[in-house]
Structure formats: structure tokens, C-alpha cells
Design a protein around this motif. Structure first.
Motif, mmCIF file in Angstrom:
data_model
loop_
_atom_site.group_PDB
_atom_site.id
_atom_site.type_symbol
_atom_site.label_atom_id
_atom_site.label_comp_id
_atom_site.label_asym_id
_atom_site.label_seq_id
_atom_site.Cartn_x
_atom_site.Cartn_y
_atom_site.Cartn_z
ATOM 1 N N UNK A 159 -3.672 -3.212 3.626
ATOM 2 C CA UNK A 159 -5.152 -4.034 3.636
ATOM 3 C C UNK A 159 -6.211 -3.295 3.040
ATOM 4 N N UNK A 160 -5.883 -1.956 3.047
ATOM 5 C CA UNK A 160 -7.044 -1.052 2.409
ATOM 6 C C UNK A 160 -6.820 -1.208 0.995
ATOM 7 N N UNK A 161 -5.578 -1.109 0.432
ATOM 8 C CA UNK A 161 -5.382 -1.125 -1.069
ATOM 9 C C UNK A 161 -5.644 -2.460 -1.706
ATOM 10 N N UNK A 162 -5.768 -3.745 -0.934
ATOM 11 C CA UNK A 162 -5.791 -4.927 -1.481
ATOM 12 C C UNK A 162 -7.594 -5.182 -1.729
ATOM 13 N N UNK A 163 -8.102 -4.856 -0.815
ATOM 14 C CA UNK A 163 -9.483 -5.177 -0.916
ATOM 15 C C UNK A 163 -10.532 -4.084 -1.321
ATOM 16 N N UNK A 211 10.691 -6.167 -2.504
ATOM 17 C CA UNK A 211 10.484 -5.331 -1.347
ATOM 18 C C UNK A 211 8.899 -4.775 -1.460
ATOM 19 N N UNK A 212 8.634 -4.209 -2.241
ATOM 20 C CA UNK A 212 7.378 -3.535 -2.369
ATOM 21 C C UNK A 212 6.099 -4.820 -2.404
ATOM 22 N N UNK A 213 6.418 -5.803 -2.913
ATOM 23 C CA UNK A 213 5.512 -6.906 -3.025
ATOM 24 C C UNK A 213 5.377 -7.388 -1.607
ATOM 25 N N UNK A 214 6.230 -7.462 -1.104
ATOM 26 C CA UNK A 214 6.361 -7.822 0.544
ATOM 27 C C UNK A 214 5.432 -7.047 1.347
ATOM 28 N N UNK A 215 5.915 -5.587 1.217
ATOM 29 C CA UNK A 215 5.287 -4.719 1.989
ATOM 30 C C UNK A 215 3.680 -4.916 1.788
ATOM 31 N N UNK A 216 3.228 -5.060 0.337
ATOM 32 C CA UNK A 216 1.794 -5.067 0.216
ATOM 33 C C UNK A 216 1.152 -6.525 0.938
ATOM 34 N N UNK A 222 -7.609 6.529 -2.146
ATOM 35 C CA UNK A 222 -6.313 7.149 -2.530
ATOM 36 C C UNK A 222 -6.654 8.585 -2.445
ATOM 37 N N UNK A 223 -7.632 9.191 -3.161
ATOM 38 C CA UNK A 223 -7.772 10.570 -3.166
ATOM 39 C C UNK A 223 -7.909 11.084 -1.766
ATOM 40 N N UNK A 224 -8.423 10.249 -0.902
ATOM 41 C CA UNK A 224 -8.684 10.791 0.364
ATOM 42 C C UNK A 224 -7.455 10.887 1.088
ATOM 43 N N UNK A 225 -6.395 9.846 0.718
ATOM 44 C CA UNK A 225 -5.366 9.560 1.468
ATOM 45 C C UNK A 225 -3.951 10.610 1.522
#
Ligand code: GLU
Length: 289
Positions: free
Chosen positions: A274-278, A61-66, A286-289
Motif C-alpha cells: 500500500x505504501x509502495x503503490x501510493x 506471484x509478485x504482482x499479486x503480492x503488490x 524505502x531508505x527508511x524501510x
């Protein structure tokens, strides 16, 4: 476009996957796509004590979300039934037999603790990534040869003395390891009846006709060990591509202790895949997030 390229992603369901896993799997997927090939999904759920169905389902499930997609190996991905190592015992047993008959295995009653303890002895010159099984503990060649089943004992692969293992990694270029210097006799079967990772992964990668193994750089020495298993089984090894490991700002490798970086938590915190991937600068994002 199709090609003979076959890659795989092979999570072990002992916890929730983190961003480091996902990025490695993303690279595996990109390489399969660039080659116009297939990507296989395989659950490495061999250890009944540590693996949980809940984590295996969460991983998919998590990888599909990713954003990861694959063509083979889960109900979600194409016509093939899930590949679960826990259901492939016979195949591993068969490989144990072949290796034992080839004379490269021996039974061993030492625990991981015994080996770790021995490896702390001061005469060791080289700091290996993992403790090296002492040569003096090896039984004479031939011991265990009559066994027809692994039974309730550990089995180790006897590495060829000081043999150099050379291979070209797709990212790192030429790699060289030396038996008994960088690693020693390693486990292929555990006394609780479970095949060890090194054996199962080779058997499955070969059975699934994987042409390139993409995985984290922490498994580089495992690649050297596995090449010995390929050779002993008379199998052609695939290509290898080891990905960089993700570290946190203090230089520590990501691990399950970084709970906030599990895909679960990132998703709950509404990060965008998309942001986490690239992002190269993933941590500050992440800290901003
Ligand atoms: N199942 C292993 C892990 O999750 C990966 C094995 C491999 O890619 O060879 O670390």
C-alpha cells in the motif's frame, strides 16, 4: 458494472519485475476498474534465449503480492488459460504473411550492431532514441516478395517516407512522430524465427480486443511504429495511455540493475505494498524501510 473496456498487462519474463513495472501495471488496473472493464494478463515470453519460466511465475506471484488483480489470462485470473506469446506463433506468422503480401516488408541481413554503427555517422541531425536504419540500405521495392516463409533472415517494415504519425495519448495529449526522422525501418521478424515485439504486440492486442494500451512512456515511439502495423493490417488501433517512468534520486530510469527495487526484494524486506503503490516520495520511504 461492465463495459467494453479491455486493458492488459504484458510483462516480459527476462528478470524480476521492479517497482516501476508494478506501478505501470497498477495504473493499468485502475484504469480498467474505473472504466468497469476487464484486465488481461499476457506473458510476452517470445525470446527463448532470454525468457525464463521462473521469472514468468515470479511475475505473477509478485504482482499479486503488490495487489494487482486481473480477470483473464492466467490460471489465477478467471477461466482463461494463460496467454503466452510463445504459444501463439501461427498468429504472428499469419500477420507476417499479410504484411509481406501488402508489400511493406523486406528481408534484411544487417545486424543491430551494423545499424548502430551507421547511425553514429556525423551527418545525422536529429538525435533519435534508437539508431535509425539508413535509407540507403533499403532494397528496391519488391525484394523478398516471393518468400512464403520468413526463413533465417530478419524482416523489416518499410516506413512511409517522412509520414507524420499523430495520435492522442490519454495522459500526454497530442503526440507527433515523423518516419525517417524519429524512427526508421524497424524489425518485425528475427532471423532466429522469433517475431519482433512490435509485430507480436499489435497482433495480440488486436486478437484480444484490447481497447486501451497502458504502458510506460519509454514505448511512445513504439506506439508510432505500431500504428503503421495496425494500418497495414487493416486493423483499428486501440487508445493509448503512457505512464511516467520511475527514476531514482539521481534521475536514472529504474532498471534491472536496481536490484533492491525488485518486488522480490521489497517483499523480503517487508515493505507494505500500500505504501509502495501510493507514496509520491517513494524513495525516501524505502531508505527508511
Ligand atoms: N512486454 C513489454 C515490456 O515488458 C510491454 C509491452 C507493452 O506494454 O506493449 O516492456
Amino acid at each position: 458494472m461492465t463495459s467494453s473496456y479491455r486493458g492488459r498487462i504484458a510483462p516480459t519474463p527476462t528478470g524480476y519485475l521492479h517497482l516501476g513495472h508494478a506501478r505501470t501495471f497498477w495504473i493499468a488496473m485502475e484504469r480498467a476498474q474505473e472504466a468497469g472493464g476487464q484486465l488481461i494478463y499476457r506473458e510476452e515470453d517470445l525470446d527463448p534465449q532470454r525468457c525464463k519460466r521462473e521469472y514468468a511465475d515470479a511475475a505473477i506471484e509478485d504482482l499479486r503480492w503488490f495487489g494487482c488483480r486481473w480477470q483473464e489470462g492466467t490460471d489465477l485470473g478467471g477461466p482463461h488459460a494463460p496467454y503466452r506469446q510463445s504459444e501463439r506463433h501461427e498468429l504472428f506468422l499469419d500477420a507476417w504473411r499479410k504484411l509481406k503480401n501488402a508489400g511493406v516488408l523486406y528481408p534484411c541481413d544487417k545486424s543491430r550492431k551494423d545499424v548502430a554503427h551507421a547511425a553514429q555517422a556525423p551527418h545525422r541531425e536529429n538525435e533519435a532514441a534508437e539508431p535509425i536504419y539508413p535509407e540507403t540500405w533499403r532494397p528496391p521495392v519488391g525484394v523478398g516478395q516471393e518468400a512464403t516463409e520468413p526463413g533465417a533472415t530478419n524482416w523489416r517494415f518499410r516506413v512511409p517516407d517522412h509520414r507524420k504519425i499523430l495520435f492522442d495519448d490519454g495522459r500526454l495529449g497530442p503526440c507527433e512522430f515523423e518516419c525517417l526522422r524519429d524512427f526508421g525501418d524497424f524489425l518485425v521478424w528475427r532471423k532466429d524465427g522469433v517475431p519482433a515485439y512490435e509485430l507480436a504486440v499489435v497482433v495480440d492486442d488486436a486478437a484480444m480486443a484490447v481497447t486501451e494500451v497502458v504502458r510506460g512512456e519509454d514505448l511512445l515511439i513504439s506506439t508510432a511504429r505500431q500504428r503503421l502495423i495496425y494500418a497495414a493490417l487493416g486493423l483499428e488501433p486501440p487508445e493509448f495511455y503512457h505512464t511516467p517512468l520511475m527514476v531514482d534520486p539521481s534521475g536514472q530510469r529504474l532498471a534491472k540493475r536496481h536490484r533492491s527495487l525488485s518486488l522480490r526484494e521489497l517483499r523480503a524486506a517487508e515493505h507494505r505494498p500500500e505504501a509502495l503503490r501510493q507514496s509520491e516520495d517513494w524513495w525516501s520511504g524505502l531508505e527508511d524501510g
